[in-house]
Design a protein around this motif. Structure first.
Motif, PDB file in Angstrom:
ATOM      1  N   MET A 138     -57.081  -0.905  37.540  1.00  0.00           N
ATOM      2  CA  MET A 138     -56.261  -1.713  36.631  1.00  0.00           C
ATOM      3  C   MET A 138     -57.181  -2.496  35.690  1.00  0.00           C
ATOM      4  SD  MET A 138     -53.131  -2.802  35.810  1.00  0.00           S
ATOM      5  CE  MET A 138     -52.100  -2.474  37.241  1.00  0.00           C
ATOM      6  N   LEU A 139     -57.037  -2.265  34.407  1.00  0.00           N
ATOM      7  CA  LEU A 139     -57.858  -2.960  33.423  1.00  0.00           C
ATOM      8  C   LEU A 139     -57.347  -4.380  33.227  1.00  0.00           C
ATOM      9  CD1 LEU A 139     -60.093  -2.812  31.212  1.00  0.00           C
ATOM     10  CD2 LEU A 139     -58.267  -2.141  29.617  1.00  0.00           C
ATOM     11  N   GLY A 140     -58.244  -5.343  33.327  1.00  0.00           N
ATOM     12  CA  GLY A 140     -57.921  -6.720  32.998  1.00  0.00           C
ATOM     13  C   GLY A 140     -58.515  -7.058  31.645  1.00  0.00           C
ATOM     14  N   VAL A 141     -57.701  -7.596  30.754  1.00  0.00           N
ATOM     15  CA  VAL A 141     -58.150  -7.921  29.400  1.00  0.00           C
ATOM     16  C   VAL A 141     -58.204  -9.440  29.251  1.00  0.00           C
ATOM     17  CG1 VAL A 141     -57.687  -7.671  26.938  1.00  0.00           C
ATOM     18  CG2 VAL A 141     -57.122  -5.800  28.512  1.00  0.00           C
ATOM     19  N   LEU A 142     -59.413  -9.958  29.126  1.00  0.00           N
ATOM     20  CA  LEU A 142     -59.601 -11.390  28.899  1.00  0.00           C
ATOM     21  C   LEU A 142     -59.519 -11.619  27.397  1.00  0.00           C
ATOM     22  CD1 LEU A 142     -60.206 -14.203  29.969  1.00  0.00           C
ATOM     23  CD2 LEU A 142     -62.647 -13.610  29.989  1.00  0.00           C
ATOM     24  N   GLY A 143     -58.328 -11.946  26.929  1.00  0.00           N
ATOM     25  CA  GLY A 143     -58.062 -12.014  25.504  1.00  0.00           C
ATOM     26  C   GLY A 143     -57.764 -13.413  25.010  1.00  0.00           C
ATOM     27  N   GLY A 144     -57.140 -13.456  23.840  1.00  0.00           N
ATOM     28  CA  GLY A 144     -56.814 -14.727  23.213  1.00  0.00           C
ATOM     29  C   GLY A 144     -57.892 -15.238  22.282  1.00  0.00           C
ATOM     30  N   MET A 145     -58.924 -14.416  22.050  1.00  0.00           N
ATOM     31  CA  MET A 145     -60.074 -14.866  21.248  1.00  0.00           C
ATOM     32  C   MET A 145     -60.272 -13.930  20.048  1.00  0.00           C
ATOM     33  SD  MET A 145     -62.678 -15.664  24.451  1.00  0.00           S
ATOM     34  CE  MET A 145     -62.303 -14.175  25.391  1.00  0.00           C
ATOM     35  N   GLY A 146     -59.384 -13.850  19.047  1.00  0.00           N
ATOM     36  CA  GLY A 146     -58.146 -14.557  18.949  1.00  0.00           C
ATOM     37  C   GLY A 146     -56.970 -13.682  19.386  1.00  0.00           C
ATOM     38  N   PRO A 147     -55.794 -14.266  19.391  1.00  0.00           N
ATOM     39  CA  PRO A 147     -54.593 -13.573  19.853  1.00  0.00           C
ATOM     40  C   PRO A 147     -54.270 -12.297  19.080  1.00  0.00           C
ATOM     41  CG  PRO A 147     -54.231 -15.944  19.767  1.00  0.00           C
ATOM     42  CD  PRO A 147     -55.559 -15.698  19.114  1.00  0.00           C
ATOM     43  N   MET A 148     -54.381 -12.335  17.748  1.00  0.00           N
ATOM     44  CA  MET A 148     -54.070 -11.151  16.950  1.00  0.00           C
ATOM     45  C   MET A 148     -55.059 -10.023  17.239  1.00  0.00           C
ATOM     46  SD  MET A 148     -53.653 -10.694  12.785  1.00  0.00           S
ATOM     47  CE  MET A 148     -52.889 -12.309  12.656  1.00  0.00           C
ATOM     48  N   ALA A 149     -56.327 -10.399  17.456  1.00  0.00           N
ATOM     49  CA  ALA A 149     -57.342  -9.400  17.769  1.00  0.00           C
ATOM     50  C   ALA A 149     -57.072  -8.740  19.117  1.00  0.00           C
ATOM     51  CB  ALA A 149     -58.723 -10.048  17.768  1.00  0.00           C
ATOM     52  N   THR A 150     -56.526  -9.508  20.058  1.00  0.00           N
ATOM     53  CA  THR A 150     -56.192  -8.934  21.367  1.00  0.00           C
ATOM     54  C   THR A 150     -55.067  -7.921  21.239  1.00  0.00           C
ATOM     55  OG1 THR A 150     -56.886 -10.973  22.467  1.00  0.00           O
ATOM     56  CG2 THR A 150     -55.462  -9.497  23.719  1.00  0.00           C
ATOM     57  N   VAL A 151     -54.070  -8.235  20.434  1.00  0.00           N
ATOM     58  CA  VAL A 151     -52.979  -7.283  20.189  1.00  0.00           C
ATOM     59  C   VAL A 151     -53.519  -6.021  19.528  1.00  0.00           C
ATOM     60  CG1 VAL A 151     -50.834  -6.904  18.902  1.00  0.00           C
ATOM     61  CG2 VAL A 151     -51.216  -9.084  20.073  1.00  0.00           C
ATOM     62  N   ASP A 152     -54.445  -6.183  18.583  1.00  0.00           N
ATOM     63  CA  ASP A 152     -55.056  -5.031  17.916  1.00  0.00           C
ATOM     64  C   ASP A 152     -55.820  -4.173  18.924  1.00  0.00           C
ATOM     65  OD1 ASP A 152     -55.916  -3.524  15.537  1.00  0.00           O
ATOM     66  OD2 ASP A 152     -57.891  -4.396  15.926  1.00  0.00           O
TER      67      ASP A 152
END
Length: 232
Positions: free
Chosen positions: A1-15
């Motif tokens: 299961m891949l864990g994505v430590l995102g939010g840096m920034g939020p739009m980039a995580t969605v991309d």
């Protein structure tokens, strides 16, 4: 299961998540890898921490890592280039493998048949000062070149974060052209905001641009994030 430590920034995580889906050879929902995404937008600014002694983002990143571990992640991806300044410190705090975005970029360069030479790096000032790309790619024969106007690049990144993507694109196109004119065989889009404004398929660049976000997504699918030949 891949864990994505995102939010840096939020739009980039969605991309990144969109590119992860697109990189997966799938004909049905069940063919896609499972993923847990943490939009940890409260993590302090990474560039400010490196350049100006701002709040240390490591404790918040470790807290995010713990949440992903508890939720069942078995490996970690971080769709933020500057955050990789703390890759070693994060890896020391978990048994889960954390893919390194620069290793993914190096693999993408190799796949394209590009194995040495000058590489332009469009990135935050923090990424450049920390040597996240220059140090790691130098071991493989690449020389990293910074843009002529780094202040302009930072202005464009802030515009993307503010949703003013078209304005950012015009600035970044000029900086990318400058790097290519300076003899860079490839230009790495080495901040996850930059591909939002400057697509790797942007008119006039051909295959001269390499999207680090795309490379990380491909590494998550293929397992190429840390191949043996890229590990020192």
């Amino acid at each position: 299961m891949l864990g994505v430590l995102g939010g840096m920034g939020p739009m980039a995580t969605v991309d990144f998540m969109r590119k992860l889906v697109e990189a997966t050879p799938a004909s049905r929902d069940q063919d896609h890898p499972g993923a847990l995404v943490l939009q940890a937008s409260d993590i302090p600014d990474r560039t400010r921490a490196i350049l100006a002694g701002g709040p240390d983002p490591l404790p918040a990143m470790v807290a995010g890592l713990r949440r992903l571990e508890a939720a069942g992640a078995t490996r970690i991806a971080i769709p933020c280039n500057t955050a990789h300044h703390w890759h070693g410190a994060l890896q020391a705090r978990t048994a889960l493998p954390i893919l390194h975005i620069v290793d993914a970029v190096a693999e993408a360069l190799f796949v394209r048949g590009y194995r040495s030479g000058s590489i332009g790096v469009l990135a935050t000032g923090g990424t450049l000062k920390a040597g996240i790309y220059s140090g790691r790619l130098a071991r493989h024969g690449f020389t990293c070149v910074a843009p002529i106007d780094q202040d302009a690049v930072m202005r464009a990144i802030r515009l993307v974060k503010a949703g003013r993507v078209a304005e950012a694109g015009a600035i970044l196109r000029n900086q990318a052209r400058g790097l290519i004119a300076a003899g860079c065989g490839r230009v790495i889009l080495a901040c996850t905001e930059i591909p939002l404004a400057l697509s790797a398929s942007d008119e006039g660049f051909g295959d001269g641009l390499l999207d680090a976000t795309q490379a990380l997504a491909q590494a998550c699918v293929s397992g190429a994030g840390a191949p043996e030949r890229l590990v020192a």
